[in-house]
Write an enzyme that holds these catalytic residues in place. Structure first.
Site, PDB file in Angstrom:
ATOM      1  N   SER A 137      99.086  87.265 133.780  1.00 20.85           N
ATOM      2  CA  SER A 137     100.237  88.317 133.502  1.00 20.85           C
ATOM      3  C   SER A 137     101.250  87.699 132.796  1.00 20.85           C
ATOM      4  O   SER A 137     101.551  86.796 132.789  1.00 20.85           O
ATOM      5  CB  SER A 137     100.675  88.829 134.723  1.00 20.85           C
ATOM      6  OG  SER A 137     101.841  89.783 134.776  1.00 20.85           O
ATOM      7  N   TYR A 150     105.393  87.727 143.434  1.00 21.05           N
ATOM      8  CA  TYR A 150     104.298  87.996 142.418  1.00 21.05           C
ATOM      9  C   TYR A 150     104.566  87.307 141.060  1.00 21.05           C
ATOM     10  O   TYR A 150     103.309  86.625 140.565  1.00 21.05           O
ATOM     11  CB  TYR A 150     104.456  89.595 142.045  1.00 21.05           C
ATOM     12  CG  TYR A 150     103.199  90.016 141.053  1.00 21.05           C
ATOM     13  CD1 TYR A 150     101.828  89.824 141.381  1.00 21.05           C
ATOM     14  CD2 TYR A 150     103.564  90.301 139.518  1.00 21.05           C
ATOM     15  CE1 TYR A 150     101.062  90.377 140.588  1.00 21.05           C
ATOM     16  CE2 TYR A 150     102.630  90.798 138.732  1.00 21.05           C
ATOM     17  CZ  TYR A 150     101.260  90.532 139.166  1.00 21.05           C
ATOM     18  OH  TYR A 150     100.426  91.205 138.133  1.00 21.05           O
TER      19      TYR A 150
HETATM   20  P1  NDP Z   1      93.960  97.924 140.088  1.00 23.15           P
HETATM   21  O1  NDP Z   1      94.810  97.805 141.468  1.00 23.15           O
HETATM   22  O2  NDP Z   1      93.458  98.870 139.411  1.00 23.15           O
HETATM   23  O3  NDP Z   1      92.624  96.765 140.503  1.00 23.15           O
HETATM   24  C1  NDP Z   1      92.824  95.667 141.394  1.00 23.15           C
HETATM   25  C2  NDP Z   1      91.282  95.072 141.821  1.00 23.15           C
HETATM   26  O4  NDP Z   1      91.503  93.789 142.436  1.00 23.15           O
HETATM   27  C3  NDP Z   1      90.467  96.162 142.567  1.00 23.15           C
HETATM   28  O5  NDP Z   1      89.257  96.227 142.047  1.00 23.15           O
HETATM   29  C4  NDP Z   1      90.794  95.671 143.942  1.00 23.15           C
HETATM   30  O6  NDP Z   1      89.369  96.038 144.676  1.00 23.15           O
HETATM   31  C5  NDP Z   1      90.627  94.055 143.735  1.00 23.15           C
HETATM   32  N1  NDP Z   1      91.359  93.360 144.925  1.00 23.15           N
HETATM   33  C6  NDP Z   1      92.781  93.319 145.294  1.00 23.15           C
HETATM   34  N2  NDP Z   1      92.595  92.639 146.424  1.00 23.15           N
HETATM   35  C7  NDP Z   1      91.495  92.080 146.601  1.00 23.15           C
HETATM   36  C8  NDP Z   1      90.846  91.246 147.608  1.00 23.15           C
HETATM   37  N3  NDP Z   1      91.569  90.811 148.741  1.00 23.15           N
HETATM   38  N4  NDP Z   1      89.747  90.846 147.651  1.00 23.15           N
HETATM   39  C9  NDP Z   1      88.782  91.495 146.720  1.00 23.15           C
HETATM   40  N5  NDP Z   1      89.210  91.859 145.727  1.00 23.15           N
HETATM   41  C10 NDP Z   1      90.556  92.490 145.722  1.00 23.15           C
HETATM   42  O7  NDP Z   1      94.858  96.616 139.386  1.00 23.15           O
HETATM   43  P2  NDP Z   1      94.500  95.963 137.858  1.00 23.15           P
HETATM   44  O8  NDP Z   1      93.319  96.335 137.392  1.00 23.15           O
HETATM   45  O9  NDP Z   1      95.748  96.237 137.183  1.00 23.15           O
HETATM   46  O10 NDP Z   1      94.753  94.450 138.240  1.00 23.15           O
HETATM   47  C11 NDP Z   1      93.921  93.509 137.844  1.00 23.15           C
HETATM   48  C12 NDP Z   1      94.377  92.330 137.719  1.00 23.15           C
HETATM   49  O11 NDP Z   1      95.223  92.192 136.566  1.00 23.15           O
HETATM   50  C13 NDP Z   1      95.166  91.644 138.772  1.00 23.15           C
HETATM   51  O12 NDP Z   1      95.029  90.386 138.696  1.00 23.15           O
HETATM   52  C14 NDP Z   1      96.641  92.036 138.126  1.00 23.15           C
HETATM   53  O13 NDP Z   1      97.653  91.179 139.030  1.00 23.15           O
HETATM   54  C15 NDP Z   1      96.426  91.866 136.831  1.00 23.15           C
HETATM   55  N6  NDP Z   1      97.462  92.359 135.761  1.00 23.15           N
HETATM   56  C16 NDP Z   1      97.675  93.699 136.088  1.00 23.15           C
HETATM   57  C17 NDP Z   1      98.551  94.359 135.188  1.00 23.15           C
HETATM   58  C18 NDP Z   1      99.043  95.669 135.006  1.00 23.15           C
HETATM   59  O14 NDP Z   1      99.900  96.326 134.610  1.00 23.15           O
HETATM   60  N7  NDP Z   1      98.285  96.698 135.989  1.00 23.15           N
HETATM   61  C19 NDP Z   1      99.487  93.483 134.078  1.00 23.15           C
HETATM   62  C20 NDP Z   1      99.057  92.175 134.077  1.00 23.15           C
HETATM   63  C21 NDP Z   1      98.234  91.606 134.973  1.00 23.15           C
HETATM   64  P3  NDP Z   1      89.485  96.399 146.091  1.00 23.15           P
HETATM   65  O15 NDP Z   1      90.730  97.061 146.639  1.00 23.15           O
HETATM   66  O16 NDP Z   1      88.150  97.181 146.229  1.00 23.15           O
HETATM   67  O17 NDP Z   1      89.267  94.870 146.857  1.00 23.15           O
HETATM   68  C1  8X3 Z   2     101.572  93.202 135.862  1.00 22.78           C
HETATM   69  C2  8X3 Z   2     102.604  93.567 134.963  1.00 22.78           C
HETATM   70  O1  8X3 Z   2     105.073  93.610 134.152  1.00 22.78           O
HETATM   71  O2  8X3 Z   2     104.658  94.403 136.493  1.00 22.78           O
HETATM   72  O3  8X3 Z   2     101.317  91.958 136.108  1.00 22.78           O
HETATM   73  O4  8X3 Z   2     104.381  92.008 136.043  1.00 22.78           O
HETATM   74  S1  8X3 Z   2     104.292  93.408 135.451  1.00 22.78           S
END
Ligand code: NDP
Ligand code: 8X3
Length: 249
Positions: A137, A150
């Protein structure tokens, strides 16, 4: 040739979009996440061979049981996408909740390590290289107000991407660190513990990245020739210049 792609956190957002783009190009998939019913309906919608495993990446015994269950032909993982992750809350450290910290550190850092520890030896044993793509991220590059734990967890992912690249260099395993800015997924609803209003405000007045935008970049990174690796890639919505600079209409 069909590749075997293992994606964590495929039930929503970036992981789901990655599943869709790799499947559309004929790769076969191992999809994981905790919500089994979502994995099943995603698998149903994809026109490729898919295996699904519902487990919690925070639980080492569940991670080991998952890898132990893989049939031999599915152990040939070409690409591991370490995507499962989350932010919980924006409280200051002096007011922070231990359970929120545990969820972030156990998922984003320890979960990613557990999966990598169990899967990378499979790649190494095959002797054909491999590719680990870590979804980090912008929070792993900059620390913003309310980001504290985070941001620390994503700085750890950034460091672990560098470490994996060093440790697995002799095994020809590519390691790509992808660092997105704001992506409109379930991320903010999770961060604000179901408060949809608070989540909507994060993306108000700007055009955020979509999960598909990030998946496109992941897919591109995974398609480069064997001698070419993207080590580290930051991608942002055009309306975002850094973790601190966002232009809203
Ligand atoms: P979502 O919440 O849409 O998806 C998150 C996914 O992670 C879900 O499929 C969830 O599945 C899974 N997950 C969470 N906790 C667990 C666990 N304990 N075990 C197994 N699976 C888990 O978020 P994003 O798609 O945005 O996030 C994906 C990645 O991208 C993350 O690492 C996030 O930090 C990163 N990210 C996101 C950004 C944003 O602005 N959205 C920006 C930068 C990075 P389930 O709940 O079914 O277990
Ligand atoms: C998720 C994006 O900007 O909230 O990783 O950190 S931010």
């Amino acid at each position: 040739m069909k590749r075997t792609v293992l994606i964590t956190g495929a039930t929503a957002g970036i992981g789901k979009a990655c599943a869709e783009i790799f499947a559309a190009h004929g790769d076969r998939l191992i999809l994981t996440g905790r919500r089994a019913e979502r994995l099943a309906s995603l698998a149903e919608s994809l026109d490729t061979d898919v295996q699904t495993y519902a487990f919690d990446v925070r639980e080492l015994s569940q991670v080991q049981a998952f890898v132990g269950q893989l049939e031999d032909e599915w152990k040939a993982v070409d690409i591991l996408i370490n995507n499962a992750g989350l932010a919980v809350n924006t409280t200051k450290i002096q007011e922070g909740l231990y359970e929120d910290w545990d969820r972030m550190i156990d998922t984003n850092v320890k979960g990613l390590l557990y999966i990598t520890r169990e899967v990378s030896p499979l790649m190494i044993a095959r002797g054909k290289g491999g590719h680990i793509i870590n979804i980090a991220s912008i929070a792993g590059k900059q620390v913003y107000p309310g980001g504290n734990v985070y941001c620390a967890s994503k700085h750890a992912v950034d460091a672990l991407s560098q470490a994996m690249r060093i440790d697995m260099l002799e095994h020809h395993i590519k390691v790509t660190n992808i660092a997105p800015g704001m992506v409109d997924t379930e991320f903010s609803v999770v961060r604000y513990k179901g408060d949809q209003n608070a989540a909507d405000n994060v993306y108000k007045g700007l055009d955020p990245l979509t999960a598909e935008d990030v998946a496109d970049v992941v897919f591109y990174s995974a398609g480069l020739p064997p001698h070419v690796t993207i080590n580290d890639l930051v991608l942002m919505p055009t309306a975002q210049a850094s973790a601190f600079h966002v232009y809203r209409e």
